[in-house]
Design a protein around this motif. Structure first.
Motif, mmCIF file in Angstrom:
data_model
loop_
_atom_site.group_PDB
_atom_site.id
_atom_site.type_symbol
_atom_site.label_atom_id
_atom_site.label_comp_id
_atom_site.label_asym_id
_atom_site.label_seq_id
_atom_site.Cartn_x
_atom_site.Cartn_y
_atom_site.Cartn_z
ATOM 1 N N ASN A 178 10.862 74.361 -112.007
ATOM 2 C CA ASN A 178 11.895 74.440 -110.971
ATOM 3 C C ASN A 178 13.255 74.472 -111.656
ATOM 4 O OD1 ASN A 178 9.940 74.235 -108.953
ATOM 5 N ND2 ASN A 178 9.942 72.007 -109.086
ATOM 6 N N ARG A 179 13.637 75.653 -112.146
ATOM 7 C CA ARG A 179 14.848 75.760 -112.943
ATOM 8 C C ARG A 179 15.661 76.957 -112.487
ATOM 9 N NH1 ARG A 179 9.774 78.074 -114.757
ATOM 10 N NH2 ARG A 179 10.282 80.186 -115.398
ATOM 11 N N LEU A 180 16.879 77.077 -113.039
ATOM 12 C CA LEU A 180 17.756 78.183 -112.679
ATOM 13 C C LEU A 180 18.559 78.586 -113.901
ATOM 14 C CD1 LEU A 180 19.025 79.944 -110.358
ATOM 15 C CD2 LEU A 180 20.828 78.194 -110.276
ATOM 16 N N LEU A 181 18.599 79.884 -114.175
ATOM 17 C CA LEU A 181 19.481 80.428 -115.205
ATOM 18 C C LEU A 181 20.775 80.847 -114.520
ATOM 19 C CD1 LEU A 181 19.952 81.367 -118.143
ATOM 20 C CD2 LEU A 181 18.967 83.575 -117.471
ATOM 21 N N PHE A 182 21.886 80.208 -114.932
ATOM 22 C CA PHE A 182 23.176 80.445 -114.279
ATOM 23 C C PHE A 182 24.286 80.409 -115.315
ATOM 24 C CE2 PHE A 182 26.943 78.628 -112.081
ATOM 25 C CZ PHE A 182 27.179 79.643 -111.173
ATOM 26 N N GLN A 183 25.085 81.460 -115.361
ATOM 27 C CA GLN A 183 26.232 81.538 -116.259
ATOM 28 C C GLN A 183 25.848 81.214 -117.706
ATOM 29 O OE1 GLN A 183 29.020 82.703 -115.332
ATOM 30 N NE2 GLN A 183 29.256 82.373 -113.152
ATOM 31 N N GLY A 184 24.703 81.730 -118.147
ATOM 32 C CA GLY A 184 24.299 81.565 -119.535
ATOM 33 C C GLY A 184 23.683 80.232 -119.880
ATOM 34 N N SER A 185 23.383 79.415 -118.888
ATOM 35 C CA SER A 185 22.737 78.119 -119.126
ATOM 36 C C SER A 185 21.552 77.960 -118.186
ATOM 37 C CB SER A 185 23.722 76.957 -118.916
ATOM 38 O OG SER A 185 24.752 76.971 -119.882
ATOM 39 N N ILE A 186 20.586 77.159 -118.610
ATOM 40 C CA ILE A 186 19.414 76.857 -117.796
ATOM 41 C C ILE A 186 19.574 75.455 -117.227
ATOM 42 C CG2 ILE A 186 16.900 76.693 -117.754
ATOM 43 C CD1 ILE A 186 16.874 78.459 -120.265
ATOM 44 N N THR A 221 24.687 81.234 -105.503
ATOM 45 C CA THR A 221 25.260 81.996 -104.410
ATOM 46 C C THR A 221 26.622 82.508 -104.852
ATOM 47 O OG1 THR A 221 26.084 81.892 -102.129
ATOM 48 C CG2 THR A 221 26.062 79.823 -103.341
ATOM 49 N N GLY A 222 26.716 83.815 -105.057
ATOM 50 C CA GLY A 222 27.935 84.380 -105.601
ATOM 51 C C GLY A 222 28.154 83.870 -107.010
ATOM 52 N N ASP A 223 29.317 83.258 -107.264
ATOM 53 C CA ASP A 223 29.603 82.678 -108.567
ATOM 54 C C ASP A 223 29.537 81.160 -108.528
ATOM 55 O OD1 ASP A 223 31.786 82.262 -106.981
ATOM 56 O OD2 ASP A 223 33.275 82.914 -108.459
ATOM 57 N N MET A 224 28.835 80.622 -107.533
ATOM 58 C CA MET A 224 28.739 79.173 -107.383
ATOM 59 C C MET A 224 27.308 78.695 -107.590
ATOM 60 S SD MET A 224 31.296 78.189 -104.239
ATOM 61 C CE MET A 224 30.343 79.102 -103.027
ATOM 62 N N LEU A 225 27.215 77.478 -108.108
ATOM 63 C CA LEU A 225 25.928 76.811 -108.287
ATOM 64 C C LEU A 225 25.665 75.922 -107.089
ATOM 65 C CD1 LEU A 225 23.554 76.157 -110.282
ATOM 66 C CD2 LEU A 225 24.948 74.246 -111.089
#
Length: 356
Positions: A178-186, A221-225
């Motif tokens: 249950n993870r997310l890759l966002f803005q170059g980080s996991i 969502t968009g550029d938000m976590l």
């Protein structure tokens, strides 16, 4: 089936993001012929949750794009061999055969290749040209990075005894998916906050979270976590968004209460193994997708049931798939690389382009 030609010309060759679903097709004995093995094929069936119109037909939302069939094990020719989804990123799917042998494919371009050097490793996440891995059976919370196409085995990260990594594993890696890759980080949710792995510096850190529960989920969502938590006993989903990237300040967005009366009138059944996702919809609005028995429900943030489907035989998975026609350069470097050949098959079991 390759996308229609009018979609191939889209900028960047990227197709709309869809929720990934799958359907396993067992291949047992049939009246026509006995198959040589009992391997099961896997249909890749994205759900277009942004299909125009609330009343869009199910046929417009569920569009099978490929079918794959693993080769039987020579040592166990009658074993039921299946593909399982491990990760989805940039139009690529990371699959395992019996949660063991790993392979990578692009269902839009029908490229496929096994990933050697990875026997005994479990994938934690896929990011551009890399896999974050854990070696099965390791007692210490060690992590490894594998560079796809390098021809080299996975390398051990130097911060293997990092305190954040200990919080991440906490004796089990099954929920680490249950993870997310966002803005170059996991990002992962844990009982002590959110653990972050920077894929550039390969360092871990921990940030504050509005709900410190490993059952919480992250979304973009968009550029938000964002983060959400499903209260089973309250039949409600709480949603927060981070005010600014890396600010660690979370704003409570809303609580989505499930419309139980509507759901009961539509489904006529009690929930069985709910799986909940918060995904971006049109015009910046959020949608809640929930599996309810063998139903798939779509609920807006006001708690209104806006769509329901009963896609029998289809498994709902917590992954997004953005199809791409980009030719990844690492594929030809991988041993066993194929295009439009087995394990891709057509519905009648022969290699071909058309699946439905």
């Amino acid at each position: 089936m390759l996308p229609p030609s009018n979609l191939i010309d889209m900028p960047g060759c990227m197709l709309p993001t869809s929720v990934y679903l799958s359907r396993t097709i067992p291949s047992g004995p049939s009246p026509a012929r006995l198959r040589a093995s009992s391997t099961s094929s896997l249909d890749i069936v994205p759900l277009d949750h942004r299909a125009a119109g609330v009343a869009a037909a199910a046929a417009d939302r569920f569009q099978p794009i490929a079918r794959l069939k693993p080769a039987p094990y020579e040592a166990h020719p009658l074993a039921d061999i299946r593909f399982y989804l491990e990760a989805s990123r940039d139009g690529l799917l990371l699959l395992s055969v019996q949660y063991n042998e790993l392979c990578i494919c692009n269902p839009a371009t029908r490229q496929h290749a096994p990933l050697h050097h990875l026997h005994g490793f479990s994938p934690l996440e896929m990011y551009p040209h890399h896999l974050l891995l854990h070696r099965q059976g390791e007692i210490q919370p060690a992590m490894h990075v594998f560079t796809i196409g390098s021809g080299q085995p996975p390398r051990l990260l130097p911060n293997q005894v990092d305190d954040c990594a200990r919080h991440l594993f906490n004796g089990s890696i099954s929920w680490c998916r249950n993870r997310l890759l966002f803005q170059g980080s996991i990002y992962w949710c844990t009982d002590s906050g959110v653990v972050v792995f920077n894929t550039t510096t390969e360092a871990f850190r921990r940030i504050h979270a509005p709900v410190a529960r490993r059952e919480a989920k992250l979304f973009e969502t968009g550029d938000m976590l964002g983060i959400y938590f499903y209260h089973i006993e309250k039949a409600a989903v709480d949603i927060w968004v981070m005010r600014g990237y890396q600010s660690e300040v979370w704003d409570f967005k809303c609580r989505v209460e499930l419309p139980l009366v509507q759901i009961w009138q539509q489904c006529q059944c009690l929930p069985d193994g709910e799986l909940v996702m918060v995904v971006p919809g049109d015009n910046g609005e959020l949608l809640v997708l929930i599996r309810w028995d063998d139903w798939l429900l779509q609920i807006d943030i006001d708690g209104k049931l806006i769509a329901s489907f009963q896609p029998r035989g289809i498994n709902f998975t917590p992954y997004l798939l953005k199809q791409t026609l980009v030719q990844h350069t690492f594929f030809p470097t991988l041993e066993g690389y194929v295009v439009n050949a087995l394990p891709f098959i057509s519905p009648d079991g022969y290699v071909g382009n058309s699946v439905c």
